[in-house]
Design an enzyme around this catalytic site. Structure first.
Site, PDB file in Angstrom:
ATOM      1  N   HIS A   1      37.153  44.385  57.564  1.00 44.11           N
ATOM      2  CA  HIS A   1      38.026  45.566  57.613  1.00 44.11           C
ATOM      3  C   HIS A   1      39.339  45.202  58.287  1.00 44.11           C
ATOM      4  O   HIS A   1      39.335  44.483  59.278  1.00 44.11           O
ATOM      5  CB  HIS A   1      37.344  46.671  58.415  1.00 44.11           C
ATOM      6  CG  HIS A   1      38.217  47.868  58.618  1.00 44.11           C
ATOM      7  ND1 HIS A   1      38.437  48.797  57.618  1.00 44.11           N
ATOM      8  CD2 HIS A   1      38.949  48.283  59.692  1.00 44.11           C
ATOM      9  CE1 HIS A   1      39.261  49.729  58.080  1.00 44.11           C
ATOM     10  NE2 HIS A   1      39.589  49.442  59.333  1.00 44.11           N
TER      11      HIS A   1
ATOM     12  N   GLY B   1      47.674  22.399  27.796  1.00 49.67           N
ATOM     13  CA  GLY B   1      47.444  23.332  26.688  1.00 49.67           C
ATOM     14  C   GLY B   1      48.257  24.610  26.795  1.00 49.67           C
ATOM     15  O   GLY B   1      49.309  24.657  27.435  1.00 49.67           O
TER      16      GLY B   1
ATOM     17  N   MET C   1      50.275  18.424  27.980  1.00 46.40           N
ATOM     18  CA  MET C   1      49.109  18.417  28.850  1.00 46.40           C
ATOM     19  C   MET C   1      48.981  19.809  29.482  1.00 46.40           C
ATOM     20  O   MET C   1      49.965  20.398  29.914  1.00 46.40           O
ATOM     21  CB  MET C   1      49.263  17.361  29.961  1.00 46.40           C
ATOM     22  CG  MET C   1      49.460  15.940  29.468  1.00 46.40           C
ATOM     23  SD  MET C   1      48.127  15.374  28.393  1.00 46.40           S
ATOM     24  CE  MET C   1      46.794  15.184  29.558  1.00 46.40           C
TER      25      MET C   1
ATOM     26  N   GLY D   1      49.667  45.831  19.775  1.00 39.72           N
ATOM     27  CA  GLY D   1      48.408  45.306  20.317  1.00 39.72           C
ATOM     28  C   GLY D   1      48.364  45.479  21.825  1.00 39.72           C
ATOM     29  O   GLY D   1      49.329  45.162  22.518  1.00 39.72           O
TER      30      GLY D   1
ATOM     31  N   GLY E   1      45.713  44.350  23.926  1.00 38.92           N
ATOM     32  CA  GLY E   1      44.792  43.485  24.666  1.00 38.92           C
ATOM     33  C   GLY E   1      45.529  42.960  25.889  1.00 38.92           C
ATOM     34  O   GLY E   1      46.670  43.382  26.173  1.00 38.92           O
TER      35      GLY E   1
HETATM   36  C1  FAD Z   1      50.395  34.716  26.792  1.00 41.54           C
HETATM   37  C2  FAD Z   1      48.993  34.313  27.189  1.00 41.54           C
HETATM   38  C3  FAD Z   1      48.507  34.639  28.445  1.00 41.54           C
HETATM   39  C4  FAD Z   1      47.229  34.231  28.806  1.00 41.54           C
HETATM   40  N1  FAD Z   1      46.768  34.561  30.045  1.00 41.54           N
HETATM   41  C5  FAD Z   1      45.520  34.186  30.409  1.00 41.54           C
HETATM   42  C6  FAD Z   1      45.023  34.477  31.704  1.00 41.54           C
HETATM   43  O1  FAD Z   1      45.709  35.074  32.525  1.00 41.54           O
HETATM   44  N2  FAD Z   1      43.784  34.056  32.014  1.00 41.54           N
HETATM   45  C7  FAD Z   1      42.989  33.388  31.122  1.00 41.54           C
HETATM   46  O2  FAD Z   1      41.853  33.038  31.457  1.00 41.54           O
HETATM   47  N3  FAD Z   1      43.428  33.112  29.886  1.00 41.54           N
HETATM   48  C8  FAD Z   1      44.668  33.491  29.518  1.00 41.54           C
HETATM   49  N4  FAD Z   1      45.127  33.161  28.272  1.00 41.54           N
HETATM   50  C9  FAD Z   1      44.222  32.435  27.364  1.00 41.54           C
HETATM   51  C10 FAD Z   1      44.194  30.955  27.704  1.00 41.54           C
HETATM   52  O3  FAD Z   1      45.495  30.425  27.641  1.00 41.54           O
HETATM   53  C11 FAD Z   1      43.269  30.228  26.763  1.00 41.54           C
HETATM   54  O4  FAD Z   1      42.000  30.859  26.784  1.00 41.54           O
HETATM   55  C12 FAD Z   1      43.103  28.768  27.143  1.00 41.54           C
HETATM   56  O5  FAD Z   1      44.332  28.092  27.127  1.00 41.54           O
HETATM   57  C13 FAD Z   1      42.125  28.079  26.191  1.00 41.54           C
HETATM   58  O6  FAD Z   1      41.993  26.756  26.562  1.00 41.54           O
HETATM   59  P1  FAD Z   1      41.593  25.635  25.495  1.00 41.54           P
HETATM   60  O7  FAD Z   1      41.479  24.375  26.284  1.00 41.54           O
HETATM   61  O8  FAD Z   1      40.441  26.081  24.706  1.00 41.54           O
HETATM   62  O9  FAD Z   1      42.813  25.557  24.489  1.00 41.54           O
HETATM   63  P2  FAD Z   1      44.387  25.397  24.655  1.00 41.54           P
HETATM   64  O10 FAD Z   1      44.851  25.748  26.002  1.00 41.54           O
HETATM   65  O11 FAD Z   1      44.963  26.141  23.507  1.00 41.54           O
HETATM   66  O12 FAD Z   1      44.624  23.852  24.474  1.00 41.54           O
HETATM   67  C14 FAD Z   1      44.369  23.209  23.266  1.00 41.54           C
HETATM   68  C15 FAD Z   1      45.209  21.952  23.199  1.00 41.54           C
HETATM   69  O13 FAD Z   1      44.798  21.197  22.067  1.00 41.54           O
HETATM   70  C16 FAD Z   1      45.935  20.595  21.483  1.00 41.54           C
HETATM   71  N5  FAD Z   1      45.598  20.276  20.093  1.00 41.54           N
HETATM   72  C17 FAD Z   1      45.260  21.133  19.108  1.00 41.54           C
HETATM   73  N6  FAD Z   1      44.970  20.470  17.984  1.00 41.54           N
HETATM   74  C18 FAD Z   1      45.124  19.155  18.259  1.00 41.54           C
HETATM   75  C19 FAD Z   1      44.980  17.958  17.502  1.00 41.54           C
HETATM   76  N7  FAD Z   1      44.597  17.987  16.229  1.00 41.54           N
HETATM   77  N8  FAD Z   1      45.233  16.788  18.112  1.00 41.54           N
HETATM   78  C20 FAD Z   1      45.625  16.728  19.405  1.00 41.54           C
HETATM   79  N9  FAD Z   1      45.779  17.833  20.162  1.00 41.54           N
HETATM   80  C21 FAD Z   1      45.533  19.019  19.594  1.00 41.54           C
HETATM   81  C22 FAD Z   1      47.011  21.651  21.641  1.00 41.54           C
HETATM   82  O14 FAD Z   1      48.303  21.069  21.587  1.00 41.54           O
HETATM   83  C23 FAD Z   1      46.689  22.232  23.013  1.00 41.54           C
HETATM   84  O15 FAD Z   1      47.430  21.589  24.035  1.00 41.54           O
HETATM   85  C24 FAD Z   1      46.410  33.526  27.896  1.00 41.54           C
HETATM   86  C25 FAD Z   1      46.911  33.193  26.630  1.00 41.54           C
HETATM   87  C26 FAD Z   1      48.182  33.570  26.285  1.00 41.54           C
HETATM   88  C27 FAD Z   1      48.694  33.195  24.926  1.00 41.54           C
END
Ligand code: FAD
Length: 464
Positions: A443, A41, A39, A180, A182
């Protein structure tokens, strides 16, 4: 077993999916969310939150080493990388549990397992106890993304790491290569460099943090180099030779290939969308370079099927995912939400110094052909910055000269990831330079630089 029926089934419980589920439930929809792993992600477990916990440890360490500047004495500064990582994992765990609680509170059904679309409005979930069938008029794909792996540079968890390995590193690297520059690459480079790793960043583009304003990238480079990092721009890692405890990288720059040896490599070369195994092809869902193609309201073109967050493409940010989640839930509940405006989504990098921006860079604003005005204010002109011992940085603003519209804002320095939201609100409210000039800023605060930068765009800055 007969299928369980819902108004909305969300696949993926990241910041896109779980937020969509909560908003749907608030609007009276019967909602299920399917999650195969954790939970919250990537964001809560392997992204935004645990990285910020690590970076906080690095920040405290950095300040401890500067104690004398503040008239303080600290002796024997040091760190235990395992304890630093343990704290970060603890923070992630606490928030992960919090999402479970929110699901219960909002009466969202949680199904743990791997979901696949078996037809329009039909979701089959492979759970630990077998298959579970769900049906819904509306299905939201929120499956997120994972690290991109380049051929030959694949992670092995020992010498070559993805962000997951870097969050729970097998050891503290002595000599680190980050491929990278980014946000993800730079945050890890900043973390390990601050803790004493001899860090090299290799970026294929002509500057680090390539999506940021060129002036901000240049300032970041200068600061990182001052901290001892090696930055190699317009450079490419062509090959990694893995040995016993070391990796030799072949790096091409300016037509020449040189080799350097490291004891760890972090590959941060982008991400790919989780589009496989979902049954998308069979449903005729369009996928472009690992991302589901959607319209501005996240509709996929297949009736009742939406895609939000990382799986639906850039910017790959948690707040973009969550906002799309809210929008889609409201759409499904019969409301008429505005689409998310990509040019009003701030991007933040929590390195030292921090970087934050929203809207158009100066170069992109010029490319639109508009007559623009640019304001700048340096941290060294701000009382609070000096009192904090953080006199390096800049707030830059870009305006349409004719209309006074704030086209973009770009910052580098202490706490700018907190400041940027002031300009985001300004853009959302379609503020002009006049409104910003007439706003009274407290301020002493760092936010006063946001005021001064606007004033500077019209040659009215007071303190510089
Ligand atoms: C190291 C790192 C640092 C980051 N720092 C930041 C930050 O500071 N600020 C920021 O805004 N963003 C940051 N990000 C990006 C951010 O984590 C993502 O943009 C965000 O998590 C995207 O959310 P989402 O809900 O689209 O997907 P996710 O968070 O990737 O969640 C997707 C979920 O779907 C589940 N899933 C996938 N396929 C299936 C399936 N077939 N069945 C059931 N479940 C499934 C996965 O297990 C996962 O839990 C960072 C990313 C990384 C890797």
């Amino acid at each position: 077993m007969s299928a369980q029926s819902f108004d909305m089934v969300v696949i993926g419980a990241g910041p896109g999916g779980y937020v969509a589920a909560i908003r749907g439930a608030q609007l009276g929809l019967k909602v299920a969310v399917v999650e195969r792993e954790h939970m919250g992600g990537i964001c809560l477990n392997w992204g935004c939150i645990p990285t910020k916990a690590l970076l906080r440890s690095a920040e405290v360490f950095h300040l401890m080493n500067r104690a004398a500047e503040f008239g303080l004495s600290v002796s024997g500064t040091g760190f235990d990388i395992d304890a630093v990582v343990k704290r970060s994992r603890g923070v992630a765990k606490q928030l992960n549990a919090g999402v479970g609680h929110l699901m219960k509170k909002n009466k969202v059904t949680v199904v743990m397992g791997e979901a696949r679309l078996t037809g329009p409005g039909k979701v089959s979930v492979k759970t630990a106890k077998g298959s579970q069938e769900l049906t819904a008029a509306n299905v939201v794909l929120a499956t997120g993304a994972r690290a991109r792996e380049l051929p030959g540079l694949e992670a092995d968890g020992d010498l070559v790491w993805t962000y997951k390995h870097a969050l729970t590193p097998p050891r503290m690297p002595k000599k680190l290569l980050v491929i990278g520059s980014g946000a993800i690459g730079i945050e890890f480079a900043s973390f390990f460099n601050t803790l004493g790793a001899d860090t090299t960043v290799v970026e294929v583009m002509d500057r680090i943090l390539p999506v940021e304003d060129a002036e901000i990238s240049a300032m970041a480079k200068k600061q990182f180099e001052k901290q001892g990092m090696t930055i190699r721009e317009k450079a490419m890692v062509k090959q990694l030779d893995r040995g016993k405890g070391t990796v030799t990288a072949h790096i091409e720059q300016g037509g020449k290939v040189t080799t350097s040896t490291f004891d760890a490599v972090i590959s941060a070369v982008g991400i790919v969308g989780n589009v496989e195994g979902l049954g998308l092809e069979e449903l005729g869902v369009k996928v472009d370079r690992t991302h589901v193609v959607t319209d501005a309201h996240c509709r996929t073109g297949v009736a009742g099927l939406y895609a939000i967050g990382d799986v639906a493409g850039a910017p790959w940010l948690a707040h973009k995912a969550s906002h799309e989640g809210v929008m889609v839930a409201e759409l499904i509940a019969g409301q008429s939400p505005h689409p998310v405006r990509p040019d009003s989504i701030a991007g933040c990098t929590y390195c030292h110094p921090q970087v934050a921006s929203v809207g158009l860079t100066e170069a992109k604003a010029r490319d639109t052909g508009r007559d623009i005005r640019v304001g700048r204010f340096p941290f060294v002109g701000n009382g609070k910055a000096i009192a904090l011992g953080e006199a390096e940085g800049m707030v830059k603003t870009v305006f349409d000269a004719a209309t006074g519209e704030l086209l973009g804002a770009h910052m580098i320095g202490a706490e700018v990831t907190e400041l940027i939201q002031g300009y985001v609100v300004g853009r959302q409210l379609e503020t002009t330079e006049e409104d910003l000039m007439h706003t009274v800023f407290p301020h002493p605060t760092l936010s006063e630089m946001m005021h001064e930068s606007v004033l500077d765009a019209w040659d009215r800055a007071i303190h510089f």
